[in-house]
Design a protein around this motif. Structure first.
Motif, PDB file in Angstrom:
ATOM      1  N   VAL A   9      17.715 -13.196   4.143  1.00  0.00           N
ATOM      2  CA  VAL A   9      17.742 -13.252   5.598  1.00  0.00           C
ATOM      3  C   VAL A   9      17.820 -14.723   5.963  1.00  0.00           C
ATOM      4  O   VAL A   9      16.988 -15.523   5.531  1.00  0.00           O
ATOM      5  CB  VAL A   9      16.480 -12.605   6.209  1.00  0.00           C
ATOM      6  N   VAL A  10      18.835 -15.072   6.716  1.00  0.00           N
ATOM      7  CA  VAL A  10      19.041 -16.456   7.123  1.00  0.00           C
ATOM      8  C   VAL A  10      18.601 -16.618   8.572  1.00  0.00           C
ATOM      9  O   VAL A  10      19.037 -15.863   9.440  1.00  0.00           O
ATOM     10  CB  VAL A  10      20.524 -16.873   6.982  1.00  0.00           C
ATOM     11  N   HIS A  42      27.838 -24.032  11.900  1.00  0.00           N
ATOM     12  CA  HIS A  42      28.189 -22.789  11.227  1.00  0.00           C
ATOM     13  C   HIS A  42      27.024 -22.492  10.290  1.00  0.00           C
ATOM     14  O   HIS A  42      26.503 -23.393   9.638  1.00  0.00           O
ATOM     15  CB  HIS A  42      29.485 -22.955  10.424  1.00  0.00           C
ATOM     16  N   TYR A  43      26.588 -21.252  10.226  1.00  0.00           N
ATOM     17  CA  TYR A  43      25.414 -20.900   9.430  1.00  0.00           C
ATOM     18  C   TYR A  43      25.784 -19.997   8.262  1.00  0.00           C
ATOM     19  O   TYR A  43      26.838 -19.352   8.257  1.00  0.00           O
ATOM     20  CB  TYR A  43      24.340 -20.241  10.303  1.00  0.00           C
ATOM     21  N   ALA A  44      24.915 -19.961   7.267  1.00  0.00           N
ATOM     22  CA  ALA A  44      25.134 -19.134   6.076  1.00  0.00           C
ATOM     23  C   ALA A  44      24.876 -17.660   6.393  1.00  0.00           C
ATOM     24  O   ALA A  44      24.073 -17.337   7.275  1.00  0.00           O
ATOM     25  CB  ALA A  44      24.202 -19.593   4.957  1.00  0.00           C
ATOM     26  N   VAL A  69      14.217 -14.703   0.816  1.00  0.00           N
ATOM     27  CA  VAL A  69      14.807 -13.815  -0.191  1.00  0.00           C
ATOM     28  C   VAL A  69      13.877 -12.634  -0.417  1.00  0.00           C
ATOM     29  O   VAL A  69      12.661 -12.798  -0.543  1.00  0.00           O
ATOM     30  CB  VAL A  69      15.036 -14.570  -1.521  1.00  0.00           C
ATOM     31  N   TYR A  70      14.450 -11.450  -0.492  1.00  0.00           N
ATOM     32  CA  TYR A  70      13.690 -10.228  -0.721  1.00  0.00           C
ATOM     33  C   TYR A  70      14.244  -9.519  -1.946  1.00  0.00           C
ATOM     34  O   TYR A  70      15.446  -9.557  -2.189  1.00  0.00           O
ATOM     35  CB  TYR A  70      13.774  -9.308   0.500  1.00  0.00           C
ATOM     36  N   ARG A  71      13.360  -8.890  -2.697  1.00  0.00           N
ATOM     37  CA  ARG A  71      13.762  -8.127  -3.887  1.00  0.00           C
ATOM     38  C   ARG A  71      13.143  -6.735  -3.817  1.00  0.00           C
ATOM     39  O   ARG A  71      11.988  -6.587  -3.457  1.00  0.00           O
ATOM     40  CB  ARG A  71      13.272  -8.820  -5.151  1.00  0.00           C
ATOM     41  N   VAL A  72      13.939  -5.753  -4.229  1.00  0.00           N
ATOM     42  CA  VAL A  72      13.488  -4.369  -4.268  1.00  0.00           C
ATOM     43  C   VAL A  72      13.914  -3.767  -5.596  1.00  0.00           C
ATOM     44  O   VAL A  72      15.057  -3.948  -6.019  1.00  0.00           O
ATOM     45  CB  VAL A  72      14.103  -3.554  -3.106  1.00  0.00           C
TER      46      VAL A  72
END
Length: 76
Positions: A9-10, A42-44, A69-72
């Motif tokens: 998520v940015v 400009h964004y990522a 950063v998320y991990r599942v």
């Protein structure tokens, strides 16, 4: 064995478009948007989200801490 699925998520208003996150992504998930934020940068964003592994490289190198950063775990 469970597979890990990642996502980022940015914070688009914090991102200054420095592009440091792009070369450190081993899966080529991140690109720069064609739109700009309030500051004119400009964004990522995740241009290839289905291959993100949640490696956290982008979040670690981001100088502005604009990337979370998320991990599942996903059953195979």
């Amino acid at each position: 064995m469970a597979k890990v699925k990642g996502a980022i998520v940015v914070d688009t208003e914090t991102c200054k478009g420095c592009e440091v996150c792009i070369p450190v992504c081993p899966e080529n998930v991140i690109s720069m948007s064609t739109e700009v934020n309030r500051k004119g940068y400009h964004y990522a964003y995740m241009s290839n989200p289905e291959v993100c592994t949640g490696c956290t490289n982008c979040g670690i190198v981001c100088p502005d801490r604009a990337i979370s950063v998320y991990r599942v775990k996903v059953s195979a």
